[in-house]
Scaffold this motif. Structure first.
Motif, PDB file in Angstrom:
ATOM      1  N   ASP A  50     -85.304  38.901 -35.566  1.00  0.00           N
ATOM      2  CA  ASP A  50     -84.317  37.844 -35.798  1.00  0.00           C
ATOM      3  C   ASP A  50     -84.642  37.043 -37.052  1.00  0.00           C
ATOM      4  OD1 ASP A  50     -82.672  38.395 -33.677  1.00  0.00           O
ATOM      5  OD2 ASP A  50     -83.700  37.046 -32.291  1.00  0.00           O
ATOM      6  N   GLU A  51     -83.584  36.697 -37.793  1.00  0.00           N
ATOM      7  CA  GLU A  51     -83.699  35.832 -38.958  1.00  0.00           C
ATOM      8  C   GLU A  51     -83.015  34.510 -38.650  1.00  0.00           C
ATOM      9  OE1 GLU A  51     -82.130  37.768 -42.371  1.00  0.00           O
ATOM     10  OE2 GLU A  51     -83.514  39.463 -42.277  1.00  0.00           O
ATOM     11  N   ALA A  52     -83.564  33.416 -39.190  1.00  0.00           N
ATOM     12  CA  ALA A  52     -82.957  32.119 -38.920  1.00  0.00           C
ATOM     13  C   ALA A  52     -83.367  31.098 -39.969  1.00  0.00           C
ATOM     14  CB  ALA A  52     -83.345  31.629 -37.530  1.00  0.00           C
ATOM     15  N   ILE A  53     -82.430  30.194 -40.252  1.00  0.00           N
ATOM     16  CA  ILE A  53     -82.688  29.039 -41.101  1.00  0.00           C
ATOM     17  C   ILE A  53     -82.562  27.793 -40.230  1.00  0.00           C
ATOM     18  CG2 ILE A  53     -81.835  27.679 -43.045  1.00  0.00           C
ATOM     19  CD1 ILE A  53     -80.767  30.332 -44.209  1.00  0.00           C
ATOM     20  N   PHE A  54     -83.547  26.889 -40.331  1.00  0.00           N
ATOM     21  CA  PHE A  54     -83.542  25.665 -39.539  1.00  0.00           C
ATOM     22  C   PHE A  54     -83.426  24.465 -40.472  1.00  0.00           C
ATOM     23  CE2 PHE A  54     -86.273  28.752 -37.289  1.00  0.00           C
ATOM     24  CZ  PHE A  54     -85.457  28.967 -36.181  1.00  0.00           C
ATOM     25  N   LEU A  55     -82.436  23.632 -40.210  1.00  0.00           N
ATOM     26  CA  LEU A  55     -82.237  22.428 -41.002  1.00  0.00           C
ATOM     27  C   LEU A  55     -82.483  21.226 -40.087  1.00  0.00           C
ATOM     28  CD1 LEU A  55     -81.288  21.781 -43.932  1.00  0.00           C
ATOM     29  CD2 LEU A  55     -79.026  21.356 -42.968  1.00  0.00           C
ATOM     30  N   LEU A  56     -83.580  20.527 -40.313  1.00  0.00           N
ATOM     31  CA  LEU A  56     -83.934  19.379 -39.488  1.00  0.00           C
ATOM     32  C   LEU A  56     -83.423  18.121 -40.196  1.00  0.00           C
ATOM     33  CD1 LEU A  56     -87.593  20.330 -38.487  1.00  0.00           C
ATOM     34  CD2 LEU A  56     -85.415  21.098 -37.522  1.00  0.00           C
ATOM     35  N   ALA A  57     -82.240  17.683 -39.798  1.00  0.00           N
ATOM     36  CA  ALA A  57     -81.540  16.622 -40.509  1.00  0.00           C
ATOM     37  C   ALA A  57     -81.870  15.258 -39.926  1.00  0.00           C
ATOM     38  CB  ALA A  57     -80.031  16.882 -40.492  1.00  0.00           C
ATOM     39  N   ASP A  58     -83.113  14.867 -40.099  1.00  0.00           N
ATOM     40  CA  ASP A  58     -83.583  13.522 -39.754  1.00  0.00           C
ATOM     41  C   ASP A  58     -84.981  13.391 -40.335  1.00  0.00           C
ATOM     42  OD1 ASP A  58     -84.686  11.200 -38.401  1.00  0.00           O
ATOM     43  OD2 ASP A  58     -82.993  11.370 -37.016  1.00  0.00           O
ATOM     44  N   GLU A  59     -85.152  12.425 -41.237  1.00  0.00           N
ATOM     45  CA  GLU A  59     -86.438  12.321 -41.934  1.00  0.00           C
ATOM     46  C   GLU A  59     -87.592  11.981 -40.994  1.00  0.00           C
ATOM     47  OE1 GLU A  59     -85.602   9.470 -44.918  1.00  0.00           O
ATOM     48  OE2 GLU A  59     -85.626   7.747 -43.565  1.00  0.00           O
ATOM     49  N   ARG A  60     -87.293  11.557 -39.770  1.00  0.00           N
ATOM     50  CA  ARG A  60     -88.365  11.263 -38.816  1.00  0.00           C
ATOM     51  C   ARG A  60     -89.108  12.520 -38.373  1.00  0.00           C
ATOM     52  NH1 ARG A  60     -85.201   7.998 -34.353  1.00  0.00           N
ATOM     53  NH2 ARG A  60     -83.625   9.523 -34.990  1.00  0.00           N
ATOM     54  N   TYR A  61     -88.548  13.694 -38.614  1.00  0.00           N
ATOM     55  CA  TYR A  61     -89.289  14.927 -38.315  1.00  0.00           C
ATOM     56  C   TYR A  61     -90.536  15.066 -39.197  1.00  0.00           C
ATOM     57  CZ  TYR A  61     -85.645  16.757 -35.235  1.00  0.00           C
ATOM     58  OH  TYR A  61     -84.781  16.943 -34.187  1.00  0.00           O
ATOM     59  N   LEU A  62     -90.632  14.268 -40.259  1.00  0.00           N
ATOM     60  CA  LEU A  62     -91.825  14.275 -41.096  1.00  0.00           C
ATOM     61  C   LEU A  62     -92.979  13.513 -40.452  1.00  0.00           C
ATOM     62  CD1 LEU A  62     -90.087  13.671 -44.537  1.00  0.00           C
ATOM     63  CD2 LEU A  62     -91.297  15.746 -43.829  1.00  0.00           C
ATOM     64  N   ASN A  63     -92.689  12.721 -39.421  1.00  0.00           N
ATOM     65  CA  ASN A  63     -93.747  12.054 -38.674  1.00  0.00           C
ATOM     66  C   ASN A  63     -94.708  13.104 -38.138  1.00  0.00           C
ATOM     67  OD1 ASN A  63     -94.900  11.215 -35.934  1.00  0.00           O
ATOM     68  ND2 ASN A  63     -94.146   9.250 -36.668  1.00  0.00           N
ATOM     69  N   ARG A  64     -96.003  12.892 -38.366  1.00  0.00           N
ATOM     70  CA  ARG A  64     -97.002  13.904 -38.025  1.00  0.00           C
ATOM     71  C   ARG A  64     -96.962  14.270 -36.538  1.00  0.00           C
ATOM     72  NH1 ARG A  64    -102.955  12.719 -40.054  1.00  0.00           N
ATOM     73  NH2 ARG A  64    -101.746  12.767 -42.000  1.00  0.00           N
ATOM     74  N   THR A  65     -96.813  13.280 -35.686  1.00  0.00           N
ATOM     75  CA  THR A  65     -96.784  13.543 -34.237  1.00  0.00           C
ATOM     76  C   THR A  65     -95.546  14.355 -33.858  1.00  0.00           C
ATOM     77  OG1 THR A  65     -98.008  11.532 -33.736  1.00  0.00           O
ATOM     78  CG2 THR A  65     -96.712  12.491 -31.949  1.00  0.00           C
ATOM     79  N   TYR A  66     -94.387  13.933 -34.372  1.00  0.00           N
ATOM     80  CA  TYR A  66     -93.152  14.646 -34.049  1.00  0.00           C
ATOM     81  C   TYR A  66     -93.203  16.087 -34.548  1.00  0.00           C
ATOM     82  CZ  TYR A  66     -91.332   9.851 -33.458  1.00  0.00           C
ATOM     83  OH  TYR A  66     -91.123   8.553 -33.077  1.00  0.00           O
ATOM     84  N   PHE A  67     -93.654  16.243 -35.787  1.00  0.00           N
ATOM     85  CA  PHE A  67     -93.693  17.572 -36.392  1.00  0.00           C
ATOM     86  C   PHE A  67     -94.630  18.494 -35.613  1.00  0.00           C
ATOM     87  CE2 PHE A  67     -95.328  20.606 -39.597  1.00  0.00           C
ATOM     88  CZ  PHE A  67     -94.117  21.175 -40.002  1.00  0.00           C
ATOM     89  N   SER A  68     -95.742  17.963 -35.131  1.00  0.00           N
ATOM     90  CA  SER A  68     -96.728  18.793 -34.423  1.00  0.00           C
ATOM     91  C   SER A  68     -96.173  19.312 -33.096  1.00  0.00           C
ATOM     92  CB  SER A  68     -98.008  18.001 -34.162  1.00  0.00           C
ATOM     93  OG  SER A  68     -97.790  16.984 -33.190  1.00  0.00           O
ATOM     94  N   LEU A  69     -95.145  18.671 -32.545  1.00  0.00           N
ATOM     95  CA  LEU A  69     -94.571  19.073 -31.268  1.00  0.00           C
ATOM     96  C   LEU A  69     -93.464  20.116 -31.418  1.00  0.00           C
ATOM     97  CD1 LEU A  69     -94.405  15.572 -29.547  1.00  0.00           C
ATOM     98  CD2 LEU A  69     -95.983  17.438 -29.013  1.00  0.00           C
ATOM     99  N   LEU A  70     -93.118  20.487 -32.644  1.00  0.00           N
ATOM    100  CA  LEU A  70     -92.107  21.510 -32.875  1.00  0.00           C
ATOM    101  C   LEU A  70     -92.713  22.902 -32.706  1.00  0.00           C
ATOM    102  CD1 LEU A  70     -90.368  19.963 -36.013  1.00  0.00           C
ATOM    103  CD2 LEU A  70     -89.452  20.052 -33.675  1.00  0.00           C
ATOM    104  N   PRO A  71     -91.900  23.926 -32.450  1.00  0.00           N
ATOM    105  CA  PRO A  71     -92.423  25.298 -32.282  1.00  0.00           C
ATOM    106  C   PRO A  71     -93.150  25.784 -33.524  1.00  0.00           C
ATOM    107  CG  PRO A  71     -90.125  25.152 -31.564  1.00  0.00           C
ATOM    108  CD  PRO A  71     -90.433  23.867 -32.255  1.00  0.00           C
ATOM    109  N   ASP A  72     -94.104  26.694 -33.325  1.00  0.00           N
ATOM    110  CA  ASP A  72     -94.892  27.200 -34.455  1.00  0.00           C
ATOM    111  C   ASP A  72     -94.012  27.857 -35.515  1.00  0.00           C
ATOM    112  OD1 ASP A  72     -94.224  29.417 -32.897  1.00  0.00           O
ATOM    113  OD2 ASP A  72     -96.287  30.121 -32.636  1.00  0.00           O
ATOM    114  N   PHE A  73     -92.966  28.600 -35.092  1.00  0.00           N
ATOM    115  CA  PHE A  73     -92.140  29.310 -36.072  1.00  0.00           C
ATOM    116  C   PHE A  73     -91.317  28.349 -36.933  1.00  0.00           C
ATOM    117  CE2 PHE A  73     -89.699  29.160 -32.094  1.00  0.00           C
ATOM    118  CZ  PHE A  73     -88.479  28.642 -32.501  1.00  0.00           C
ATOM    119  N   VAL A  74     -91.126  27.117 -36.463  1.00  0.00           N
ATOM    120  CA  VAL A  74     -90.421  26.109 -37.259  1.00  0.00           C
ATOM    121  C   VAL A  74     -91.377  25.483 -38.275  1.00  0.00           C
ATOM    122  CG1 VAL A  74     -89.185  23.899 -37.149  1.00  0.00           C
ATOM    123  CG2 VAL A  74     -88.780  25.645 -35.405  1.00  0.00           C
TER     124      VAL A  74
END
Length: 602
Positions: free
Chosen positions: A561-585
């Protein structure tokens, strides 16, 4: 490996061995593994080799998911003969209710209670000497077989419990009093419990242990009382009217909390009234059955609310809330998940918790009260060369509503996202956010030549299935579509989109729970238990990022599978939030300002 019916893929042997070792030691097991890994056959095969006369109870979130492990058992049975079946409740299995067009759980349950001894299907079952078992059976096969010989499908299931090595059922039979129907036939102490999609179990437990009553239900209960006790001989009408007036008085303005003692004193309702309620409710049910109507009662809804409210009075971790969002309502909300669930797990030989979003496992085990466990996390099956992520600066859904400027920015981001070829999905932070942006998104999608499909809060199951089917089929017709749905909704968690069925996902915001009184009360309770930082993390941050992760996982179901992910909220740059996202993201990430997004990432 004796039961595993496939050629093992990477990590599957390792997981099976880890599960077998854990249950031999009497431990529980937490498995985080992506969709597409094969969790169901792996866990099932591992446990079948360790039964020693016991059983596997496979618990799923909804009845619709109960067939999945049974279908896998049918494949396994090419190597060994094991019987199992998917267990469904009376609502799905009562032939008499179907004949009378009765469809609610309450209606079917009362019909069975009041008409069981005269029911022709139940009477025929009591005469049944033998039932042929030819292998694992999904519930529809049991229903069809029972109908062909005119016996009760539900109580036929009860007979089959003792024969089965695998029983697949909904969480309710493990977490609620419904479980007595299983417990008196099956020894939980000798059984393995598998909790499928275990990331849902805490919220389900809260909902089952809580109870609410709406103003509409209360008003209908008063009318029911007027009809069945016109002289008010039981003295309930004045108390019901006082309860209605109390609700109207407190449930105004914004959501908040109410004082149970104030409600009881102003209505004069108490434990002695419950017997009166049940006496009148039985009259209502009997009359409805005699008239061939569905035996449902609003008075029973009030009684159930009062039972829960009185039982939990004064308990730490129980909140008494009022809401005005849809209509005035009162709720007894029990947040004591850990203490409740920890007692459930001890009933079983071992418990296997599995999900594609179980991480962070320490957070999960804290919340649901899992002790004495082993764990394993399997990396994503995605190909790093086939997935990419963009985090967008300058946009955020933070706050009560989107400003005009933020709405303009989001629509510009959506316009760029829609230039990606193929089927796309926009998962919004909430229905509220979706309502603010949807008209602009639909207009942009029309300009981009994409057909739009959106999830509605009140959408029926049939309508959702139709939308899903049409959207997934578009690439085969040479067409493109856009799916718009909230993260945490049925399309963001319960649907798979392999291959060309979904090429890109945009998360419009982070799906945090809105900071209502209910959310604040829960955060405060968790902070008292776990401390300020960890309490907020467990009650507010982790659930939101799990919803986001579930939504992102819809597009990656295999290595191809191929996929593009657009995380449209700058809060995803928060280290804690980002660390909780899936590894492939997190593998291939770029950060781009909303103004600088290219017109196509394809």
């Amino acid at each position: 490996m004796e039961h595993f019916p496939y050629k093992p893929r990477e990590h599957q042997k390792e997981v099976m061995e880890a599960i077998r070792n854990a249950v031999r030691r009497g431990e529980n097991f937490c498995l985080h593994a992506p969709t597409g890994f094969g969790k169901t056959p792996v866990v099932l095969s591992a446990l079948l080799s360790e039964l020693n006369g016991g059983k596997i109870i496979w618990a799923v979130r909804t009845g619709n998911e109960t067939d999945r492990p049974i279908e896998e058992l049918k494949v396994i049975n090419r190597k060994s003969e094991v019987f199992g079946f998917s267990f469904r409740g009376k609502k799905d299995m009562c032939l008499l209710a179907r004949r009378m067009n009765i469809s609610s759980y309450e209606g079917v349950s009362n019909l069975c209670r009041l008409r069981r001894e005269s029911c022709p299907y139940f009477r025929n079952l009591k005469k049944l000497d033998y039932f042929q078992i030819d292998g694992p059976m999904v519930f529809s096969e049991i229903l069809k077989a029972a109908e062909s010989i005119q016996v009760c499908p539900y109580f036929l299931q009860m007979m089959l419990l003792e024969e089965a090595s695998l029983i697949s059922l909904s969480y309710n039979y493990i977490l609620s009093p419904l479980g007595w129907a299983i417990r008196h036939k099956v020894s939980f102490k000798r059984s393995f419990l598998v909790v499928d999609e275990a990331h849902n179990i805490d919220r389900v437990a809260m909902e089952l242990n809580s109870k609410s009553i709406s103003l509409t239900s209360l008003e209908r209960a008063i009318k029911e009382d007027e009809r069945y006790d016109p002289k008010d001989s039981l003295g309930l009408r004045r108390k019901l009217t006082s309860m209605r007036d109390f609700m109207r008085r407190v449930a105004v303005g914004e959501d908040g909390t109410f004082d149970l003692n104030e409600m009881l004193s102003s209505t004069d309702l108490g434990p002695d009234d419950l017997k009166k309620f049940h006496e009148l409710v039985d009259i209502v049910y009997s009359d409805y059955v005699k008239r061939g109507k569905e035996p449902r009662s609003y008075l029973n809804s009030v009684a159930e609310f009062l039972i829960v409210a009185l039982e939990k009075a004064g308990e730490e971790g129980v909140a008494y809330l009022y809401s005005v969002e849809d209509e005035p309502s009162l709720e007894v909300w029990d947040m004591r998940v850990r203490s409740f669930l920890s007692t459930i797990w001890k009933d079983f030989r071992s418990v296997i918790f599995m999900s594609g979003t179980l991480e962070p496992i320490d957070a999960f085990s804290d919340v649901v009260g899992v002790d004495n466990f082993s764990r394993m996390s399997v990396p994503s099956i995605a190909d790093p060369e086939r997935v990419s992520t963009v985090i967008v600066r300058g946009v955020s859904t933070r706050g009560e509503e989107l400003s005009d400027e933020m709405l303009k920015r989001y629509l510009k981001v959506v316009e760029r996202f829609l230039s990606i070829p193929g089927n796309l999905a926009i998962f919004t932070a909430s229905y509220r956010i979706q309502g603010e942006v949807i008209s602009g998104i639909i207009e942009l999608a029309r300009e981009a030549g994409k057909l739009t499909y959106s999830e509605d809060r009140n959408m029926s199951g049939d309508e959702a299935s139709r939308i899903l089917r049409e959207f997934k089929d578009l690439p085969r017709q040479g067409r493109e579509g856009l799916l718009i749905a909230p993260a945490g909704g049925r399309f963001a968690e319960g649907a798979d989109f392999p291959g060309e069925e979904l090429e890109g996902i945009m998360l419009l915001g982070i799906p945090f729970d809105r900071l209502t009184t209910k959310t604040r009360v829960m955060i405060e309770y968790y902070e008292r238990i776990y401390g300020r930082r960890r309490g907020r993390y467990l009650s507010y941050v982790v659930p939101a990022l799990r919803k986001a992760s579930q939504a992102l996982g819809r597009a990656v179901r295999s290595h191809e599978d191929e996929a593009i992910f657009l995380l449209a909220d700058e809060r995803y740059l928060n280290r804690t939030y980002f660390s909780l996202l899936p590894d492939f993201v997190r593998w291939n990430v770029r950060v781009v300002n909303w103004r600088d997004l290219p017109s196509s990432d394809g």
